[in-house]
Scaffold this motif. Structure first.
Motif, PDB file in Angstrom:
ATOM      1  N   ILE A  72       3.295  -3.558   5.465  1.00 30.78           N
ATOM      2  CA  ILE A  72       2.253  -2.671   4.932  1.00 30.78           C
ATOM      3  C   ILE A  72       2.824  -1.712   3.900  1.00 30.78           C
ATOM      4  CG2 ILE A  72       0.583  -0.883   5.534  1.00 30.78           C
ATOM      5  CD1 ILE A  72       0.273  -2.166   8.239  1.00 30.78           C
ATOM      6  N   GLN A  75       3.463  -3.530   0.639  1.00 29.55           N
ATOM      7  CA  GLN A  75       2.224  -3.843  -0.059  1.00 29.55           C
ATOM      8  C   GLN A  75       1.638  -2.619  -0.746  1.00 29.55           C
ATOM      9  OE1 GLN A  75      -0.312  -5.660   2.878  1.00 29.55           O
ATOM     10  NE2 GLN A  75       0.972  -7.484   3.060  1.00 29.55           N
ATOM     11  N   ARG A  76       1.785  -1.468  -0.121  1.00 30.16           N
ATOM     12  CA  ARG A  76       1.316  -0.232  -0.750  1.00 30.16           C
ATOM     13  C   ARG A  76       2.138   0.083  -2.002  1.00 30.16           C
ATOM     14  NH1 ARG A  76       0.296   3.929   4.355  1.00 30.16           N
ATOM     15  NH2 ARG A  76      -1.536   2.811   5.211  1.00 30.16           N
ATOM     16  N   ARG A  79       0.879  -2.213  -4.760  1.00 31.89           N
ATOM     17  CA  ARG A  79      -0.404  -1.751  -5.302  1.00 31.89           C
ATOM     18  C   ARG A  79      -0.220  -0.525  -6.186  1.00 31.89           C
ATOM     19  NH1 ARG A  79      -2.458  -3.198  -0.063  1.00 31.89           N
ATOM     20  NH2 ARG A  79      -2.192  -1.048   0.639  1.00 31.89           N
ATOM     21  N   PHE A  80       0.689   0.372  -5.779  1.00 33.35           N
ATOM     22  CA  PHE A  80       0.962   1.559  -6.590  1.00 33.35           C
ATOM     23  C   PHE A  80       1.567   1.159  -7.939  1.00 33.35           C
ATOM     24  CE2 PHE A  80       4.067   4.835  -7.885  1.00 33.35           C
ATOM     25  CZ  PHE A  80       3.183   5.888  -8.113  1.00 33.35           C
TER      26      PHE A  80
END
Length: 213
Positions: A72, A75-76, A79-80
């Motif tokens: 997780i 993945q963050r 995305r950032f």
């Protein structure tokens, strides 16, 4: 003499091309080591150049990246990073287009190159091998009557170039062969027939007898 000469070519030409492709690929990946700062390159540590270290480095980076982004937190971070790239005018268009294509082609959940089809191309009396890439965009689908599919028609012997077409689903024949077999068939210009050794004497299976003329 001619028969012996041709037989020798059939042995050495595929082997030579294979070695040339591998050598070129390894050399290109080894050149990435030159991006490292002076004194931190493997040649500075070992004292000699070892071919293939670039391949090991690229594989290690890819595995490490996949490992870090599989959770997780990773993945963050992705995305950032993507949000930052999407705010840069020119980079936004290039990165977004390339990512959409790579996600579609490489993702296990994608529909690209999942089926080999037979379609009419370049005219109604000719047929060629194509690959299913999905369904037309809504903007296209609303302008067409009936169910259509998006297909990619590769060129021979270079399948990386080709034609994108939207055709009626009823005007396609789904082939009983894998995508890999179909690609080999296209690259070989029809010389390497899929399953020709295993079931060369098997009767032809009519896949779509109701195809419109």
């Amino acid at each position: 003499m001619k028969r012996y000469f041709v037989t020798g070519l059939l042995i050495w030409v595929p082997l030579g091309i294979t070695l040339w492709v591998i050598s070129t690929l390894v050399g290109a990946l080894d050149s990435l080591l030159l991006l490292l700062p002076d004194g931190n390159r493997p040649r500075d540590w070992i004292g000699v150049h070892i071919p293939g270290l670039g391949v090991v480095l690229v594989v290690a980076i890819l595995l490490l990246t996949g490992l870090l982004t599989a959770n997780i937190l990773g993945q963050r971070m992705v995305r950032f990073w993507e949000e930052i790239l999407n705010r840069i005018p020119v980079v936004k268009s290039i990165y977004g287009s390339v990512k959409q294509v790579s996600d579609t082609v490489l993702s296990d959940s994608g529909n690209a190159f999942r089926k080999a089809l037979l379609v009419r191309f370049p005219h109604g009396d000719a047929w060629t091998v194509a690959f299913l890439t999905g369904t037309p965009a809504p903007e296209l689908a609303c302008q067409l009557d009936g169910e259509h599919v998006s297909v990619y028609v590769p060129t021979t012997p270079n399948p990386t170039s080709g034609y994108f077409m939207v055709v009626k689903k009823s005007a396609t024949i789904e082939l009983d062969m894998s995508v890999d077999e179909a690609l080999k068939y296209v690259i070989s210009m029809g010389v390497v027939a899929p399953g020709s050794k295993a079931n060369g004497d098997a009767p032809c299976k009519q896949l779509s007898p109701n195809l419109p003329g």
